[in-house]
Design a protein around this motif. Sequence first.
Motif, PDB file in Angstrom:
ATOM      1  N   ALA A   1      36.192  42.507  39.787  1.00  0.00           N
ATOM      2  CA  ALA A   1      35.734  43.725  38.799  1.00  0.00           C
ATOM      3  C   ALA A   1      37.116  44.265  38.147  1.00  0.00           C
TER       4      ALA A   1
ATOM      5  N   ASP B   1      37.742  45.757  44.348  1.00  0.00           N
ATOM      6  CA  ASP B   1      36.855  44.718  44.026  1.00  0.00           C
ATOM      7  C   ASP B   1      37.756  43.804  42.961  1.00  0.00           C
TER       8      ASP B   1
ATOM      9  N   ARG C   1      38.088  41.627  35.755  1.00  0.00           N
ATOM     10  CA  ARG C   1      37.258  41.796  34.284  1.00  0.00           C
ATOM     11  C   ARG C   1      37.749  42.828  33.586  1.00  0.00           C
ATOM     12  N   ALA C   2      37.815  44.044  34.217  1.00  0.00           N
ATOM     13  CA  ALA C   2      38.513  45.289  33.587  1.00  0.00           C
ATOM     14  C   ALA C   2      39.834  45.113  32.711  1.00  0.00           C
TER      15      ALA C   2
END
Length: 130
Positions: free
Chosen positions: A56, A53, A59-60
């Motif tokens: 995601a 992903d 973002r992490a």
Amino acid sequence: MKNLLPPEAWALIQQQPDALFVDVRMEIESLYVGRPPGVENIPWYEYPDLTPDPAAFARAVEREAGRKDRTVVLICRSGKRTTDAGRALEAAGFTDVVNVVHGFEGDLDHGFHRSTVNGWRHDGLPWEQM
């Protein structure tokens, strides 16, 4: 994205202690196969889905990095996942992404073994194992 051999990446990390060093392998790989010291585990994908992903993941990494202009050094088993993950970070606006060529275990040899041809462990760089 910059592509550095393991010794070059290790030298960069030593010269830039603020660089974020990210292991994109699944957590179980990082813990049991071994990993460089000081690396943060942020998997590109995880079991059982094994499906990345990219948003995601970016973002992490941003949460851990704190900013998108921080140097982010990526390592995986052989360099494939980090290439994909690095592209995702650049698409998300990261400006200084480094791929560790050959990764932690390196390419397969003629007997289908890793860590015998190239890679972090092959090059004798520091690593730890659970």
